[in-house]
Write an enzyme that holds these catalytic residues in place. Structure first.
Site, PDB file in Angstrom:
ATOM      1  N   ARG A 192      34.478  52.848  40.474  1.00  0.00           N
ATOM      2  CA  ARG A 192      32.815  51.848  40.666  1.00  0.00           C
ATOM      3  C   ARG A 192      32.539  53.140  41.952  1.00  0.00           C
ATOM      4  O   ARG A 192      33.325  53.517  42.565  1.00  0.00           O
ATOM      5  CB  ARG A 192      33.859  51.018  41.307  1.00  0.00           C
ATOM      6  CG  ARG A 192      33.873  49.738  40.526  1.00  0.00           C
ATOM      7  CD  ARG A 192      34.017  48.699  40.570  1.00  0.00           C
ATOM      8  NE  ARG A 192      33.879  47.726  42.070  1.00  0.00           N
ATOM      9  CZ  ARG A 192      34.810  46.358  42.054  1.00  0.00           C
ATOM     10  NH1 ARG A 192      35.271  46.063  41.351  1.00  0.00           N
ATOM     11  NH2 ARG A 192      34.608  45.908  43.316  1.00  0.00           N
ATOM     12  N   ARG A 238      41.496  53.211  41.386  1.00  0.00           N
ATOM     13  CA  ARG A 238      41.504  52.274  40.674  1.00  0.00           C
ATOM     14  C   ARG A 238      40.582  53.121  39.546  1.00  0.00           C
ATOM     15  O   ARG A 238      39.658  53.293  39.951  1.00  0.00           O
ATOM     16  CB  ARG A 238      40.455  50.835  40.539  1.00  0.00           C
ATOM     17  CG  ARG A 238      39.848  49.900  39.941  1.00  0.00           C
ATOM     18  CD  ARG A 238      39.377  48.555  39.986  1.00  0.00           C
ATOM     19  NE  ARG A 238      38.529  48.575  41.343  1.00  0.00           N
ATOM     20  CZ  ARG A 238      38.420  47.591  41.734  1.00  0.00           C
ATOM     21  NH1 ARG A 238      39.238  46.593  41.664  1.00  0.00           N
ATOM     22  NH2 ARG A 238      38.313  47.977  42.972  1.00  0.00           N
ATOM     23  N   ARG A 243      34.288  48.110  53.023  1.00  0.00           N
ATOM     24  CA  ARG A 243      34.736  46.056  52.578  1.00  0.00           C
ATOM     25  C   ARG A 243      36.094  46.325  53.341  1.00  0.00           C
ATOM     26  O   ARG A 243      35.866  44.561  53.511  1.00  0.00           O
ATOM     27  CB  ARG A 243      35.349  46.831  51.102  1.00  0.00           C
ATOM     28  CG  ARG A 243      34.096  47.090  50.140  1.00  0.00           C
ATOM     29  CD  ARG A 243      34.515  47.717  48.589  1.00  0.00           C
ATOM     30  NE  ARG A 243      35.296  47.165  48.572  1.00  0.00           N
ATOM     31  CZ  ARG A 243      36.381  47.609  47.114  1.00  0.00           C
ATOM     32  NH1 ARG A 243      35.713  48.734  46.653  1.00  0.00           N
ATOM     33  NH2 ARG A 243      36.898  46.649  45.982  1.00  0.00           N
ATOM     34  N   ARG A 277      33.492  33.800  49.913  1.00  0.00           N
ATOM     35  CA  ARG A 277      33.516  35.539  50.284  1.00  0.00           C
ATOM     36  C   ARG A 277      33.350  34.957  52.271  1.00  0.00           C
ATOM     37  O   ARG A 277      34.017  35.678  52.770  1.00  0.00           O
ATOM     38  CB  ARG A 277      33.537  36.412  50.106  1.00  0.00           C
ATOM     39  CG  ARG A 277      33.778  37.060  49.421  1.00  0.00           C
ATOM     40  CD  ARG A 277      33.664  38.711  49.980  1.00  0.00           C
ATOM     41  NE  ARG A 277      34.113  39.709  48.434  1.00  0.00           N
ATOM     42  CZ  ARG A 277      33.902  39.756  47.254  1.00  0.00           C
ATOM     43  NH1 ARG A 277      34.155  39.172  47.085  1.00  0.00           N
ATOM     44  NH2 ARG A 277      34.330  41.205  47.552  1.00  0.00           N
ATOM     45  N   LYS A 296      43.037  40.184  42.624  1.00  0.00           N
ATOM     46  CA  LYS A 296      42.856  39.536  41.813  1.00  0.00           C
ATOM     47  C   LYS A 296      42.126  39.581  40.515  1.00  0.00           C
ATOM     48  O   LYS A 296      42.139  38.597  39.932  1.00  0.00           O
ATOM     49  CB  LYS A 296      41.093  38.965  42.738  1.00  0.00           C
ATOM     50  CG  LYS A 296      41.404  38.820  44.699  1.00  0.00           C
ATOM     51  CD  LYS A 296      40.617  38.640  45.551  1.00  0.00           C
ATOM     52  CE  LYS A 296      39.317  39.371  45.591  1.00  0.00           C
ATOM     53  NZ  LYS A 296      39.989  40.685  45.845  1.00  0.00           N
TER      54      LYS A 296
HETATM   55  P1  AP5 Z   1      42.470  44.247  41.129  1.00  0.00           P
HETATM   56  O1  AP5 Z   1      42.461  43.490  40.138  1.00  0.00           O
HETATM   57  O2  AP5 Z   1      40.792  45.194  40.785  1.00  0.00           O
HETATM   58  O3  AP5 Z   1      42.123  43.818  42.681  1.00  0.00           O
HETATM   59  P2  AP5 Z   1      40.091  42.657  43.201  1.00  0.00           P
HETATM   60  O4  AP5 Z   1      41.808  41.994  44.719  1.00  0.00           O
HETATM   61  O5  AP5 Z   1      39.806  42.093  42.119  1.00  0.00           O
HETATM   62  O6  AP5 Z   1      39.475  43.640  44.173  1.00  0.00           O
HETATM   63  P3  AP5 Z   1      38.032  44.052  44.060  1.00  0.00           P
HETATM   64  O7  AP5 Z   1      38.089  45.285  44.691  1.00  0.00           O
HETATM   65  O8  AP5 Z   1      37.157  44.086  42.520  1.00  0.00           O
HETATM   66  O9  AP5 Z   1      38.019  43.156  44.963  1.00  0.00           O
HETATM   67  P4  AP5 Z   1      36.268  42.913  45.048  1.00  0.00           P
HETATM   68  O10 AP5 Z   1      37.112  41.429  46.321  1.00  0.00           O
HETATM   69  O11 AP5 Z   1      36.235  44.160  46.899  1.00  0.00           O
HETATM   70  O12 AP5 Z   1      35.615  43.513  44.528  1.00  0.00           O
HETATM   71  P5  AP5 Z   1      34.523  42.446  43.680  1.00  0.00           P
HETATM   72  O13 AP5 Z   1      33.761  43.131  42.713  1.00  0.00           O
HETATM   73  O14 AP5 Z   1      34.969  41.079  44.120  1.00  0.00           O
HETATM   74  O15 AP5 Z   1      43.216  45.448  41.047  1.00  0.00           O
HETATM   75  C1  AP5 Z   1      42.662  46.941  42.163  1.00  0.00           C
HETATM   76  C2  AP5 Z   1      43.884  48.102  41.303  1.00  0.00           C
HETATM   77  O16 AP5 Z   1      45.055  48.008  42.033  1.00  0.00           O
HETATM   78  C3  AP5 Z   1      43.707  48.065  40.186  1.00  0.00           C
HETATM   79  O17 AP5 Z   1      43.814  49.385  40.234  1.00  0.00           O
HETATM   80  C4  AP5 Z   1      44.427  48.015  39.306  1.00  0.00           C
HETATM   81  O18 AP5 Z   1      44.729  48.052  37.797  1.00  0.00           O
HETATM   82  C5  AP5 Z   1      45.419  47.912  40.614  1.00  0.00           C
HETATM   83  N1  AP5 Z   1      46.468  46.956  40.357  1.00  0.00           N
HETATM   84  C6  AP5 Z   1      46.310  45.377  40.636  1.00  0.00           C
HETATM   85  N2  AP5 Z   1      47.792  44.588  40.514  1.00  0.00           N
HETATM   86  C7  AP5 Z   1      48.320  45.971  41.103  1.00  0.00           C
HETATM   87  C8  AP5 Z   1      49.733  45.548  41.540  1.00  0.00           C
HETATM   88  N3  AP5 Z   1      50.279  45.204  41.582  1.00  0.00           N
HETATM   89  N4  AP5 Z   1      50.609  47.533  41.173  1.00  0.00           N
HETATM   90  C9  AP5 Z   1      49.875  47.861  41.458  1.00  0.00           C
HETATM   91  N5  AP5 Z   1      49.109  48.182  40.886  1.00  0.00           N
HETATM   92  C10 AP5 Z   1      47.929  46.830  40.766  1.00  0.00           C
HETATM   93  O19 AP5 Z   1      32.747  42.658  45.018  1.00  0.00           O
HETATM   94  C11 AP5 Z   1      32.402  44.199  44.419  1.00  0.00           C
HETATM   95  C12 AP5 Z   1      31.157  43.348  45.434  1.00  0.00           C
HETATM   96  O20 AP5 Z   1      30.212  43.010  44.906  1.00  0.00           O
HETATM   97  C13 AP5 Z   1      31.435  43.502  46.955  1.00  0.00           C
HETATM   98  O21 AP5 Z   1      32.121  44.458  48.216  1.00  0.00           O
HETATM   99  C14 AP5 Z   1      30.127  42.667  47.777  1.00  0.00           C
HETATM  100  O22 AP5 Z   1      28.892  43.748  47.872  1.00  0.00           O
HETATM  101  C15 AP5 Z   1      30.271  41.783  45.970  1.00  0.00           C
HETATM  102  N6  AP5 Z   1      30.140  40.401  46.455  1.00  0.00           N
HETATM  103  C16 AP5 Z   1      31.112  40.234  45.317  1.00  0.00           C
HETATM  104  N7  AP5 Z   1      31.487  38.742  45.537  1.00  0.00           N
HETATM  105  C17 AP5 Z   1      30.514  37.859  46.326  1.00  0.00           C
HETATM  106  C18 AP5 Z   1      30.328  37.738  47.160  1.00  0.00           C
HETATM  107  N8  AP5 Z   1      31.204  36.039  46.462  1.00  0.00           N
HETATM  108  N9  AP5 Z   1      29.570  37.799  48.310  1.00  0.00           N
HETATM  109  C19 AP5 Z   1      29.271  38.639  49.067  1.00  0.00           C
HETATM  110  N10 AP5 Z   1      29.159  39.645  48.485  1.00  0.00           N
HETATM  111  C20 AP5 Z   1      30.300  39.794  46.608  1.00  0.00           C
END
Ligand code: AP5
Length: 220
Positions: free
Chosen positions: A162, A129, A173, A90, A15
């Site tokens: 992270r 990552r 997660r 979410r 994402k």
């Molecule tokens: P990346 O692009 O970083 O993936 P992502 O989907 O953004 O994954 P996240 O881990 O950031 O999502 P998340 O939803 O768990 O975390 P968030 O920060 O929102 O890609 C992942 C990896 O894959 C990278 O290394 C990238 O290089 C690689 N990659 C990408 N595309 C690829 C491909 N095609 N091929 C190979 N490799 C690839 O949330 C973190 C925490 O914050 C949550 O757990 C929660 O505690 C809190 N939080 C955030 N938002 C909310 C909310 N709305 N409500 C409640 N809590 C929240």
């Protein structure tokens, strides 16, 4: 033209990677609640302190905390032509709150693209990552390495693992995602606004799949 796009997907689905590319292409902001919460932690705000334990353990932060953040962010001038929501909503209450916010602000309703990736690949992606704490650029030690090992291509800052990319937090997660976020595909699917794309393969190919999928998606 206003664009409001939600990227749905499990942790590690790409994402953030794709939201950054789309934001640059369309000239609208990426609204990542994960990045906003991490920034609040770095700054040591009350909100950041409150979010820390949830985040490090891999649990979702309470709805009211993130809804307040998004409301404030959407009101800034750079979001007047739309935004790409990454990691928000979410939960169903967050999705309902976003509908209400957009309607109150007179904005266009959202289109939604779900990025699908098998869980085995998600685990590999998250474990490898490395993230830039300054500009939030996501890298991967194998799949998307920086030009200089351990350094951000954009700002040269040190890349970090992270806390929630450790194995125990990754498991939590995934459980949180299945229980609370996966039901949003039904929420948006019922309106005909949801499109699903294969999130495996080259980054550029996935970006094209998303833009093609959007052409056929109704506003929900
Ligand atoms: P990346 O692009 O970083 O993936 P992502 O989907 O953004 O994954 P996240 O881990 O950031 O999502 P998340 O939803 O768990 O975390 P968030 O920060 O929102 O890609 C992942 C990896 O894959 C990278 O290394 C990238 O290089 C690689 N990659 C990408 N595309 C690829 C491909 N095609 N091929 C190979 N490799 C690839 O949330 C973190 C925490 O914050 C949550 O757990 C929660 O505690 C809190 N939080 C955030 N938002 C909310 C909310 N709305 N409500 C409640 N809590 C929240």
């Amino acid at each position: 033209m206003q664009r409001n796009l939600i990227l749905l997907g499990a942790p590690g689905a790409g994402k953030g990677t794709q939201a950054q590319r789309l934001a640059a292409r369309w000239g609208i902001p990426q609204i990542s609640t994960g990045d906003m919460l991490r920034e609040a932690r770095r700054q040591g705000t009350e909100l950041g302190k409150k979010a820390q334990a949830y985040m490090d353990g891999g649990q979702l932060v309470p709805d009211e905390v993130v809804i307040g953040l998004v409301e404030e962010r959407l009101g800034r001038p750079d979001a007047k032509d739309g935004a790409i929501f990454d990691g928000f909503p979410r939960t169903t209450p967050q999705a309902e709150a976003l509908d209400g916010l957009l309607a109150r602000m007179g904005r266009d309703p959202v289109k939604v693209v779900a990025i699908e990736v098998p869980e085995a690949e998600l685990t590999l992606r998250l474990g490898g990552r490395r993230s830039c704490p300054k500009d939030n650029a996501p890298y991967h030690v194998t799949f998307n390495p920086p030009k200089v090992s351990g350094k951000c291509d954009r700002c040269g800052g040190e890349l970090i693992l992270r806390p929630d990319d450790r194995p125990e937090a990754i498991k939590t997660r995934f459980v949180e995602y299945q229980a609370k976020t996966a039901p949003l595909t039904d929420y948006y699917g019922r309106r005909g606004t949801l499109r699903t794309v294969d999130g495996t393969g080259e980054l550029e190919s996935i970006l094209e799949r998303i833009t093609v999928a959007l052409e056929g998606a109704a506003h929900g």
